[in-house]
Motif scaffolding. Structure first.
Motif, PDB file in Angstrom:
ATOM      1  N   CYS A 102      43.644  49.754  29.568  1.00 19.86           N
ATOM      2  CA  CYS A 102      42.249  49.338  29.405  1.00 19.86           C
ATOM      3  C   CYS A 102      41.721  48.839  30.748  1.00 19.86           C
ATOM      4  N   ALA A 103      40.440  48.535  30.780  1.00 23.91           N
ATOM      5  CA  ALA A 103      39.826  48.029  32.014  1.00 23.91           C
ATOM      6  C   ALA A 103      40.441  46.697  32.413  1.00 23.91           C
ATOM      7  N   ASN A 104      40.670  45.819  31.448  1.00 25.27           N
ATOM      8  CA  ASN A 104      41.294  44.534  31.736  1.00 25.27           C
ATOM      9  C   ASN A 104      42.800  44.707  31.636  1.00 25.27           C
ATOM     10  N   ASN A 105      43.451  44.857  32.758  1.00 22.53           N
ATOM     11  CA  ASN A 105      44.897  45.087  32.738  1.00 22.53           C
ATOM     12  C   ASN A 105      45.659  43.920  33.351  1.00 22.53           C
ATOM     13  N   THR A 106      45.175  42.715  33.127  1.00 24.98           N
ATOM     14  CA  THR A 106      45.866  41.523  33.603  1.00 24.98           C
ATOM     15  C   THR A 106      46.795  41.046  32.506  1.00 24.98           C
ATOM     16  N   LEU A 107      48.050  40.912  32.862  1.00 25.04           N
ATOM     17  CA  LEU A 107      49.069  40.490  31.908  1.00 25.04           C
ATOM     18  C   LEU A 107      49.240  38.983  32.009  1.00 25.04           C
ATOM     19  N   ASP A 108      48.993  38.284  30.919  1.00 25.42           N
ATOM     20  CA  ASP A 108      49.116  36.835  30.896  1.00 25.42           C
ATOM     21  C   ASP A 108      50.523  36.462  30.453  1.00 25.42           C
ATOM     22  N   HIS A 109      51.469  36.744  31.312  1.00 22.35           N
ATOM     23  CA  HIS A 109      52.877  36.496  31.021  1.00 22.35           C
ATOM     24  C   HIS A 109      53.610  36.436  32.346  1.00 22.35           C
ATOM     25  N   PHE A 110      54.814  35.844  32.361  1.00 25.22           N
ATOM     26  CA  PHE A 110      55.506  35.722  33.638  1.00 25.22           C
ATOM     27  C   PHE A 110      56.412  36.901  33.969  1.00 25.22           C
ATOM     28  N   PHE A 111      56.520  37.871  33.072  1.00 21.99           N
ATOM     29  CA  PHE A 111      57.223  39.105  33.394  1.00 21.99           C
ATOM     30  C   PHE A 111      56.677  40.246  32.543  1.00 21.99           C
ATOM     31  N   CYS A 112      56.930  41.451  33.011  1.00 21.76           N
ATOM     32  CA  CYS A 112      56.447  42.635  32.298  1.00 21.76           C
ATOM     33  C   CYS A 112      57.428  42.991  31.195  1.00 21.76           C
ATOM     34  N   GLU A 113      56.906  43.121  30.003  1.00 22.69           N
ATOM     35  CA  GLU A 113      57.718  43.461  28.848  1.00 22.69           C
ATOM     36  C   GLU A 113      56.935  44.456  28.010  1.00 22.69           C
ATOM     37  N   VAL A 114      57.634  45.359  27.371  1.00 25.36           N
ATOM     38  CA  VAL A 114      56.983  46.444  26.632  1.00 25.36           C
ATOM     39  C   VAL A 114      55.973  45.934  25.600  1.00 25.36           C
ATOM     40  N   PRO A 115      56.299  44.962  24.739  1.00 28.61           N
ATOM     41  CA  PRO A 115      55.290  44.525  23.757  1.00 28.61           C
ATOM     42  C   PRO A 115      54.005  43.996  24.392  1.00 28.61           C
ATOM     43  N   HIS A 116      54.124  43.335  25.530  1.00 29.92           N
ATOM     44  CA  HIS A 116      52.928  42.811  26.203  1.00 29.92           C
ATOM     45  C   HIS A 116      52.136  43.931  26.874  1.00 29.92           C
ATOM     46  N   LEU A 117      52.833  44.937  27.377  1.00 29.57           N
ATOM     47  CA  LEU A 117      52.135  46.077  27.974  1.00 29.57           C
ATOM     48  C   LEU A 117      51.422  46.912  26.916  1.00 29.57           C
ATOM     49  N   ILE A 118      51.990  46.967  25.722  1.00 28.99           N
ATOM     50  CA  ILE A 118      51.354  47.706  24.627  1.00 28.99           C
ATOM     51  C   ILE A 118      50.020  47.056  24.259  1.00 28.99           C
ATOM     52  N   LYS A 119      49.974  45.729  24.323  1.00 29.59           N
ATOM     53  CA  LYS A 119      48.728  45.021  23.992  1.00 29.59           C
ATOM     54  C   LYS A 119      47.609  45.351  24.976  1.00 29.59           C
ATOM     55  N   LEU A 120      47.950  45.766  26.197  1.00 28.20           N
ATOM     56  CA  LEU A 120      46.944  46.095  27.203  1.00 28.20           C
ATOM     57  C   LEU A 120      46.424  47.522  27.079  1.00 28.20           C
ATOM     58  N   ALA A 121      47.038  48.317  26.220  1.00 27.00           N
ATOM     59  CA  ALA A 121      46.666  49.732  26.108  1.00 27.00           C
ATOM     60  C   ALA A 121      45.443  49.932  25.227  1.00 27.00           C
ATOM     61  N   CYS A 122      44.691  50.960  25.556  1.00 28.60           N
ATOM     62  CA  CYS A 122      43.492  51.297  24.770  1.00 28.60           C
ATOM     63  C   CYS A 122      43.773  52.372  23.725  1.00 28.60           C
ATOM     64  N   GLY A 123      44.834  53.109  23.885  1.00 28.98           N
ATOM     65  CA  GLY A 123      45.136  54.209  22.972  1.00 28.98           C
ATOM     66  C   GLY A 123      45.887  53.754  21.738  1.00 28.98           C
ATOM     67  N   ASP A 124      46.316  54.734  20.966  1.00 26.32           N
ATOM     68  CA  ASP A 124      47.088  54.487  19.751  1.00 26.32           C
ATOM     69  C   ASP A 124      48.499  54.060  20.137  1.00 26.32           C
ATOM     70  N   ILE A 180      59.931  50.451  19.099  1.00 25.18           N
ATOM     71  CA  ILE A 180      60.480  49.096  19.265  1.00 25.18           C
ATOM     72  C   ILE A 180      61.175  48.661  17.986  1.00 25.18           C
ATOM     73  N   SER A 181      60.546  48.903  16.839  1.00 27.53           N
ATOM     74  CA  SER A 181      61.151  48.524  15.558  1.00 27.53           C
ATOM     75  C   SER A 181      62.437  49.302  15.297  1.00 27.53           C
ATOM     76  N   LEU A 182      62.414  50.602  15.574  1.00 27.98           N
ATOM     77  CA  LEU A 182      63.613  51.418  15.332  1.00 27.98           C
ATOM     78  C   LEU A 182      64.755  51.062  16.276  1.00 27.98           C
ATOM     79  N   MET A 183      64.442  50.674  17.501  1.00 26.18           N
ATOM     80  CA  MET A 183      65.490  50.293  18.446  1.00 26.18           C
ATOM     81  C   MET A 183      66.096  48.936  18.101  1.00 26.18           C
ATOM     82  N   THR A 184      65.394  48.160  17.288  1.00 23.07           N
ATOM     83  CA  THR A 184      65.931  46.872  16.853  1.00 23.07           C
ATOM     84  C   THR A 184      67.135  47.072  15.939  1.00 23.07           C
TER      85      THR A 184
END
Length: 196
Positions: free
Chosen positions: A109-131, A139-143
């Motif tokens: 998305c246009a706002n791609n600032t991650l409000d976290h101290f490290f990059c992690e897949v669930p937080h990067l997914i929240k920044l996405a505009c797509g499906d 992520i659920s299946l890998m659990t």
């Protein structure tokens, strides 16, 4: 046992979160470049999955050492240890390829600032505009194999080990068994405890 401890140490040394956290805490710049973020996600996904599998393998090793001590060198010879190491390293690699491939395909998305101290897949997914359904499903299946199966194997093998601890009639025998497994059990509790 020392072979697997060496692998565990290697996994912990390659942790990518702490150096960046310290740099952010001490330095004036609190941001991370996208290439560093991708690298961190890449390494983190590999380490996290490999460590889950390694802790389960170490439980199997502890079970053989405590419950089958006379057969330990026959069961856990060097070739078996190397094959077990190849399994947990490659399983982590499989998780890494799946997670990073799906994450990198997401449109940011246009706002791609991650409000976290490290990059992690669930937080990067929240920044996405797509499906993000495929990412969340992955992520659920890998659990299941990494968290649930590893935890289940740990419970099963430590139940057998606990039964073996109660069998020796001497206090020295119980202490020896406890000393063999206590450090691994502490690492398991420290690793899986916060996640639970």
């Amino acid at each position: 046992m020392y072979f697997f401890l060496d692998n565990l140490s290697l996994l912990d040394i390659t942790c990518t979160i702490v150096p960046l956290l310290l740099a952010n805490l001490l330095g004036p710049d609190k941001s991370i470049t996208s290439s560093r973020c991708i690298t961190q996600v890449f390494v983190f996904c590999w380490i996290i999955a490999s460590e889950c599998a390694l802790l389960a393998v170490m439980a199997i090793d502890g079970y053989v050492a405590v419950c089958q001590p006379l057969y330990y060198t026959l069961i856990m010879h060097a070739c078996v240890c190397v094959k077990m190491a190849a399994v947990f390293w490659s399983s982590g690699l499989m998780n890494l390829l799946l997670q990073t491939t799906l994450t990198l395909k997401l449109p940011p998305c246009a706002n791609n600032t991650l409000d976290h101290f490290f990059c992690e897949v669930p937080h990067l997914i929240k920044l996405a505009c797509g499906d993000t359904t495929a990412n969340e499903l992955a992520i659920s299946l890998m659990t299941i194999p990494y968290k649930m199966m590893s935890s289940l194997l740990l419970v099963i093998f430590y139940t057998f080990i606990a039964g073996a601890i109660l069998k020796p009639p001497s206090v020295e025998g119980r202490e020896k068994v406890f000393n063999t497994c206590s450090s691994h059990l502490l690492a398991v509790i420290m690793y899986f405890g916060p996640g639970i």
